[in-house]
Design an enzyme around this catalytic site. Structure first.
Site, PDB file in Angstrom:
ATOM      1  CG  HIS A  14     -20.416 -73.124  74.474  1.00 47.66           C
ATOM      2  ND1 HIS A  14     -19.723 -72.007  74.088  1.00 47.66           N
ATOM      3  CD2 HIS A  14     -19.621 -73.782  75.345  1.00 47.66           C
ATOM      4  CE1 HIS A  14     -18.561 -71.974  74.712  1.00 47.66           C
ATOM      5  NE2 HIS A  14     -18.465 -73.042  75.477  1.00 47.66           N
ATOM      6  CG  LEU A  69     -22.866 -69.620  76.296  1.00 44.85           C
ATOM      7  CD1 LEU A  69     -24.375 -69.828  76.468  1.00 44.85           C
ATOM      8  CD2 LEU A  69     -22.103 -70.855  76.759  1.00 44.85           C
ATOM      9  N   GLY A  96     -19.226 -70.125  79.884  1.00 48.20           N
ATOM     10  CA  GLY A  96     -19.814 -68.925  79.293  1.00 48.20           C
ATOM     11  C   GLY A  96     -19.088 -68.504  78.031  1.00 48.20           C
TER      12      GLY A  96
END
Ligand code: PAF
Length: 284
Positions: free
Chosen positions: A37, A33, A31
């Site tokens: 990513h 992000l 996560g």
């Protein structure tokens, strides 16, 4: 975009995609992000895969509890990034399904000896056991054709490639280029914990790596250049080494060819890592 957390539903969703004749591309994340990513999801979309992104802050790969509790969480933004970059299933597995015995150790651990014990593994004991174990579980449930990982975590990719080969996973590991901010700093979820002053000093890492990526260097000159630049920026250096790109063994003197430079520093108490290519030549 499908949002899943239940392990059985996640497995079923991937099975259905494969049954329909499509390939599954996996982007595992923790996560928070960022564009790095997003570039992995883009690469998977570009390859025509149905993109499954996992978000799981894996406690087993944190050796330092304060690092785990400080790990950023931006769920609403993450949903938006995933959606914008073509993720078809966003999976947030539950801790009790991933590691049912947590906080007690899990009986089964995937350990890649050698590669896990150097560099990051020295200062973060058990870190790569946690990574290898969680990626193994995520691969097992997802059954992807391709696994997308960022080259910034160079050692992590080497560890994953090794156990994928050793355990016979039928998956292609694609490492994607490091995404950098406009000033050159490699994107990382940890960057937001670094002050402006710390960031200015940390930039010496990417500058030094950029210098070393150009032209040819003797091993001695490369090491001297790297260490001088990091010392001038008063960075707390965990390691800064020229290594073999596959085994990550230290580059031997007298050897020539394409190698990799791995760097880890601590800035404002935050560990930052980066790496880049280098050509080592006798003559420089
Ligand atoms: O690089 C990461 O974010 C993590 O180490 C990974 C690969 C998602 C495993 O938890």
């Amino acid at each position: 975009m499908e949002r899943l957390s239940d392990l059985a539903e996640w497995r079923h969703w991937c099975e259905e995609i494969r049954r329909s004749g499509r390939t599954v591309g996996l982007v595992p994340t923790m996560g928070a992000l960022h564009a790095g990513h997003a570039s992995l999801a883009d690469a998977a979309t570009h390859a025509g895969d149905a993109v499954v992104m996992t978000i799981f802050v894996n406690p087993r790969q944190f050796d330092d509890p304060s690092d785990l509790s400080a790990y950023p969480s931006t769920p609403a933004e993450d949903d938006e990034v995933a959606r914008r970059h073509g993720v078809e299933a966003l999976v947030r597995p539950r801790l009790e399904e991933m590691w049912p015995s947590y906080p007690h150790p899990t009986a089964t651990t995937v350990r890649v000896s050698g590669l896990s014990e150097m560099f990051e593994g020295v200062d973060r004991p058990g870190h790569f056991d946690g990574v290898a174990s969680v990626v193994t579980k995520i691969l097992t449930v997802t059954g992807p054709c391709r696994l997308y990982m960022g080259e910034k975590d160079f050692q992590q990719v080497a560890v994953v490639r090794q156990f994928v080969r050793d355990l016979g996973f039928d998956v292609e590991v694609r490492s994607c280029p490091t995404v950098r901010d406009s000033d050159g700093l490699a994107l990382s979820s940890r960057n937001r914990r670094v002050s402006a002053e710390g960031r200015a000093r940390a930039l010496e890492v990417s500058r030094a790596l950029h210098d070393l990526s150009e032209g040819r260097w003797t091993l001695r000159a490369a090491q001297a250049h790297l260490l001088t630049r990091l010392a001038d920026a008063e960075l707390d250096v965990a390691y800064a080494e020229v290594v073999d790109s596959e085994t990550l063994e230290r580059w031997g003197s007298g050897r020539t060819g394409r190698a990799r430079v791995l760097v880890a520093v601590r800035v404002d108490g935050v560990r930052l890592i980066d790496n880049g290519p280098i050509t080592i030549d006798e003559e420089g």
